[in-house]
Write a protein that holds these residues in place. Sequence first.
Motif, PDB file in Angstrom:
ATOM      1  N   GLY A  18       0.841  -1.189   0.000  1.00 51.02           N
ATOM      2  CA  GLY A  18       0.000   0.000   0.000  1.00 51.02           C
ATOM      3  C   GLY A  18       0.877   1.241   0.000  1.00 51.02           C
ATOM      4  N   VAL A  19       0.382   2.329   0.581  1.00 47.62           N
ATOM      5  CA  VAL A  19       1.164   3.564   0.598  1.00 47.62           C
ATOM      6  C   VAL A  19       2.363   3.470   1.536  1.00 47.62           C
ATOM      7  CG1 VAL A  19      -0.663   5.120  -0.156  1.00 47.62           C
ATOM      8  CG2 VAL A  19      -0.388   4.629   2.263  1.00 47.62           C
ATOM      9  N   ALA A  20       2.414   2.445   2.354  1.00 48.86           N
ATOM     10  CA  ALA A  20       3.585   2.245   3.212  1.00 48.86           C
ATOM     11  C   ALA A  20       4.796   1.799   2.397  1.00 48.86           C
ATOM     12  CB  ALA A  20       3.273   1.210   4.292  1.00 48.86           C
ATOM     13  N   VAL A  21       4.609   1.639   1.096  1.00 46.61           N
ATOM     14  CA  VAL A  21       5.694   1.208   0.212  1.00 46.61           C
ATOM     15  C   VAL A  21       6.897   2.146   0.291  1.00 46.61           C
ATOM     16  CG1 VAL A  21       4.924   2.402  -1.885  1.00 46.61           C
ATOM     17  CG2 VAL A  21       6.141   0.235  -2.079  1.00 46.61           C
ATOM     18  N   PHE A  22       6.667   3.399   0.625  1.00 46.71           N
ATOM     19  CA  PHE A  22       7.755   4.376   0.676  1.00 46.71           C
ATOM     20  C   PHE A  22       8.566   4.293   1.967  1.00 46.71           C
ATOM     21  CE2 PHE A  22       4.555   6.567  -2.056  1.00 46.71           C
ATOM     22  CZ  PHE A  22       5.249   6.407  -3.237  1.00 46.71           C
ATOM     23  N   THR A  23       7.980   3.735   3.003  1.00 52.00           N
ATOM     24  CA  THR A  23       8.641   3.748   4.303  1.00 52.00           C
ATOM     25  C   THR A  23       8.980   2.369   4.843  1.00 52.00           C
ATOM     26  OG1 THR A  23       6.468   3.797   5.385  1.00 52.00           O
ATOM     27  CG2 THR A  23       7.557   5.922   4.980  1.00 52.00           C
ATOM     28  N   ARG A  24       8.389   1.333   4.312  1.00 54.99           N
ATOM     29  CA  ARG A  24       8.606  -0.009   4.842  1.00 54.99           C
ATOM     30  C   ARG A  24       9.934  -0.586   4.395  1.00 54.99           C
ATOM     31  NH1 ARG A  24       4.050  -3.334   5.842  1.00 54.99           N
ATOM     32  NH2 ARG A  24       5.613  -4.914   6.258  1.00 54.99           N
ATOM     33  N   ALA A  25      10.500  -1.375   5.249  1.00 54.43           N
ATOM     34  CA  ALA A  25      11.699  -2.131   4.903  1.00 54.43           C
ATOM     35  C   ALA A  25      11.258  -3.409   4.196  1.00 54.43           C
ATOM     36  CB  ALA A  25      12.469  -2.480   6.172  1.00 54.43           C
TER      37      ALA A  25
ATOM     38  N   GLU B 191       2.529  13.745  -6.010  1.00 57.78           N
ATOM     39  CA  GLU B 191       1.878  13.140  -7.172  1.00 57.78           C
ATOM     40  C   GLU B 191       2.092  11.627  -7.203  1.00 57.78           C
ATOM     41  OE1 GLU B 191       3.666  15.437 -10.272  1.00 57.78           O
ATOM     42  OE2 GLU B 191       2.329  17.147  -9.955  1.00 57.78           O
ATOM     43  N   LEU B 192       3.309  11.198  -6.883  1.00 55.86           N
ATOM     44  CA  LEU B 192       3.600   9.764  -6.845  1.00 55.86           C
ATOM     45  C   LEU B 192       2.800   9.092  -5.737  1.00 55.86           C
ATOM     46  CD1 LEU B 192       5.231   7.364  -7.931  1.00 55.86           C
ATOM     47  CD2 LEU B 192       7.072   8.024  -6.358  1.00 55.86           C
ATOM     48  N   GLU B 193       2.747   9.724  -4.569  1.00 55.77           N
ATOM     49  CA  GLU B 193       1.985   9.154  -3.454  1.00 55.77           C
ATOM     50  C   GLU B 193       0.501   9.034  -3.808  1.00 55.77           C
ATOM     51  OE1 GLU B 193       1.112   9.813   1.294  1.00 55.77           O
ATOM     52  OE2 GLU B 193       2.669  11.001   0.321  1.00 55.77           O
ATOM     53  N   ALA B 194      -0.051  10.035  -4.486  1.00 56.90           N
ATOM     54  CA  ALA B 194      -1.460   9.981  -4.891  1.00 56.90           C
ATOM     55  C   ALA B 194      -1.695   8.820  -5.859  1.00 56.90           C
ATOM     56  CB  ALA B 194      -1.878  11.306  -5.530  1.00 56.90           C
ATOM     57  N   ALA B 195      -0.776   8.619  -6.788  1.00 54.15           N
ATOM     58  CA  ALA B 195      -0.914   7.507  -7.732  1.00 54.15           C
ATOM     59  C   ALA B 195      -0.811   6.159  -7.021  1.00 54.15           C
ATOM     60  CB  ALA B 195       0.148   7.613  -8.830  1.00 54.15           C
ATOM     61  N   VAL B 196       0.084   6.066  -6.052  1.00 57.19           N
ATOM     62  CA  VAL B 196       0.205   4.833  -5.264  1.00 57.19           C
ATOM     63  C   VAL B 196      -1.072   4.597  -4.471  1.00 57.19           C
ATOM     64  CG1 VAL B 196       1.403   3.790  -3.288  1.00 57.19           C
ATOM     65  CG2 VAL B 196       2.717   4.779  -5.166  1.00 57.19           C
ATOM     66  N   GLN B 197      -1.603   5.651  -3.847  1.00 54.39           N
ATOM     67  CA  GLN B 197      -2.845   5.516  -3.065  1.00 54.39           C
ATOM     68  C   GLN B 197      -3.989   5.043  -3.953  1.00 54.39           C
ATOM     69  OE1 GLN B 197      -3.341   6.231   0.487  1.00 54.39           O
ATOM     70  NE2 GLN B 197      -4.983   4.883  -0.119  1.00 54.39           N
ATOM     71  N   ASP B 198      -4.134   5.633  -5.145  1.00 55.47           N
ATOM     72  CA  ASP B 198      -5.189   5.215  -6.073  1.00 55.47           C
ATOM     73  C   ASP B 198      -5.028   3.752  -6.464  1.00 55.47           C
ATOM     74  OD1 ASP B 198      -6.246   7.762  -5.980  1.00 55.47           O
ATOM     75  OD2 ASP B 198      -5.419   8.376  -7.931  1.00 55.47           O
ATOM     76  N   THR B 199      -3.798   3.342  -6.704  1.00 51.99           N
ATOM     77  CA  THR B 199      -3.537   1.952  -7.085  1.00 51.99           C
ATOM     78  C   THR B 199      -3.830   1.011  -5.923  1.00 51.99           C
ATOM     79  OG1 THR B 199      -1.854   2.706  -8.643  1.00 51.99           O
ATOM     80  CG2 THR B 199      -1.801   0.383  -8.048  1.00 51.99           C
ATOM     81  N   ALA B 200      -3.472   1.419  -4.712  1.00 50.92           N
ATOM     82  CA  ALA B 200      -3.745   0.598  -3.529  1.00 50.92           C
ATOM     83  C   ALA B 200      -5.241   0.500  -3.254  1.00 50.92           C
ATOM     84  CB  ALA B 200      -3.027   1.177  -2.314  1.00 50.92           C
ATOM     85  N   ASP B 201      -5.965   1.591  -3.492  1.00 44.03           N
ATOM     86  CA  ASP B 201      -7.405   1.608  -3.236  1.00 44.03           C
ATOM     87  C   ASP B 201      -8.205   0.816  -4.256  1.00 44.03           C
ATOM     88  OD1 ASP B 201      -6.995   3.215  -1.035  1.00 44.03           O
ATOM     89  OD2 ASP B 201      -7.583   5.089  -2.045  1.00 44.03           O
TER      90      ASP B 201
ATOM     91  N   PRO C  86      -7.201  -2.225  -6.361  1.00 50.15           N
ATOM     92  CA  PRO C  86      -6.369  -3.301  -6.915  1.00 50.15           C
ATOM     93  C   PRO C  86      -7.027  -3.877  -8.172  1.00 50.15           C
ATOM     94  CG  PRO C  86      -7.116  -3.828  -4.669  1.00 50.15           C
ATOM     95  CD  PRO C  86      -7.698  -2.510  -5.038  1.00 50.15           C
ATOM     96  N   GLY C  87      -6.226  -4.094  -9.163  1.00 51.79           N
ATOM     97  CA  GLY C  87      -6.750  -4.641 -10.418  1.00 51.79           C
ATOM     98  C   GLY C  87      -7.283  -3.590 -11.371  1.00 51.79           C
ATOM     99  N   ASP C  88      -7.356  -2.339 -10.955  1.00 54.26           N
ATOM    100  CA  ASP C  88      -7.833  -1.262 -11.826  1.00 54.26           C
ATOM    101  C   ASP C  88      -6.689  -0.842 -12.736  1.00 54.26           C
ATOM    102  OD1 ASP C  88      -8.671   1.078 -13.051  1.00 54.26           O
ATOM    103  OD2 ASP C  88      -9.534   1.941 -11.234  1.00 54.26           O
ATOM    104  N   GLU C  89      -6.801  -1.168 -13.991  1.00 49.84           N
ATOM    105  CA  GLU C  89      -5.729  -0.882 -14.944  1.00 49.84           C
ATOM    106  C   GLU C  89      -5.476   0.612 -15.097  1.00 49.84           C
ATOM    107  OE1 GLU C  89      -2.559  -1.520 -17.381  1.00 49.84           O
ATOM    108  OE2 GLU C  89      -3.573  -2.951 -16.077  1.00 49.84           O
ATOM    109  N   ASP C  90      -6.537   1.424 -14.991  1.00 50.31           N
ATOM    110  CA  ASP C  90      -6.344   2.877 -15.100  1.00 50.31           C
ATOM    111  C   ASP C  90      -5.463   3.407 -13.971  1.00 50.31           C
ATOM    112  OD1 ASP C  90      -7.891   3.005 -17.389  1.00 50.31           O
ATOM    113  OD2 ASP C  90      -9.742   3.475 -16.291  1.00 50.31           O
ATOM    114  N   ALA C  91      -5.657   2.894 -12.766  1.00 52.04           N
ATOM    115  CA  ALA C  91      -4.822   3.319 -11.634  1.00 52.04           C
ATOM    116  C   ALA C  91      -3.378   2.874 -11.854  1.00 52.04           C
ATOM    117  CB  ALA C  91      -5.370   2.745 -10.332  1.00 52.04           C
ATOM    118  N   ALA C  92      -3.187   1.659 -12.357  1.00 57.17           N
ATOM    119  CA  ALA C  92      -1.834   1.160 -12.631  1.00 57.17           C
ATOM    120  C   ALA C  92      -1.156   1.997 -13.715  1.00 57.17           C
ATOM    121  CB  ALA C  92      -1.885  -0.310 -13.035  1.00 57.17           C
ATOM    122  N   VAL C  93      -1.917   2.394 -14.726  1.00 60.12           N
ATOM    123  CA  VAL C  93      -1.364   3.240 -15.793  1.00 60.12           C
ATOM    124  C   VAL C  93      -0.947   4.595 -15.222  1.00 60.12           C
ATOM    125  CG1 VAL C  93      -1.969   4.510 -17.908  1.00 60.12           C
ATOM    126  CG2 VAL C  93      -2.550   2.083 -17.704  1.00 60.12           C
TER     127      VAL C  93
END
Length: 139
Positions: free
Chosen positions: A24-31, A61-71, A73-80
């Motif tokens: 999820g959005v913890a991708v930026f801080t997690r080990a 902007e990157l965090e918002a895109a990650v949040q959308d993708t995490a919210d 899952p499987g949504d190709e538009d969010a992945a794009v």
Amino acid sequence: MSAELVQLVGQVGPYLTTAVGAYGVAVFTRAEDAAVDATANLGRRMLQAVWRRRDVQGRAELEAAVQDTADAPGDEDAAVALRQQVKCALREDTELLAELARMLPVGGETVNVMASGERSIAAKTIGTAVTGDNTTIRP
């Protein structure tokens, strides 16, 4: 846009979405997490590399895109949209492009190795492995 950039973003895309699915959005801080597969951990490292090299606006902007993708899952538009954020970062930073290219498995090869059960061993390549008690290894 260079073909190299398009190709690289296409190659890293699955790693990114797998990482976001796992962290999820913890991708930026997690080990790195041993319980998470190698694909997700590589994607996490890639996203952290992009994150570190962005300015405040780019990080938002990157965090918002990650949040959308995490919210979604499987949504190709969010992945794009996530891949587009990475592509923008790569266009602005040729050193980052080289860094992500070096992270990719050689030849685009992805290897998943899993061990299950007591004293199991799993490895793509291995030298010496011992799972028994009171074992002596001699050269």
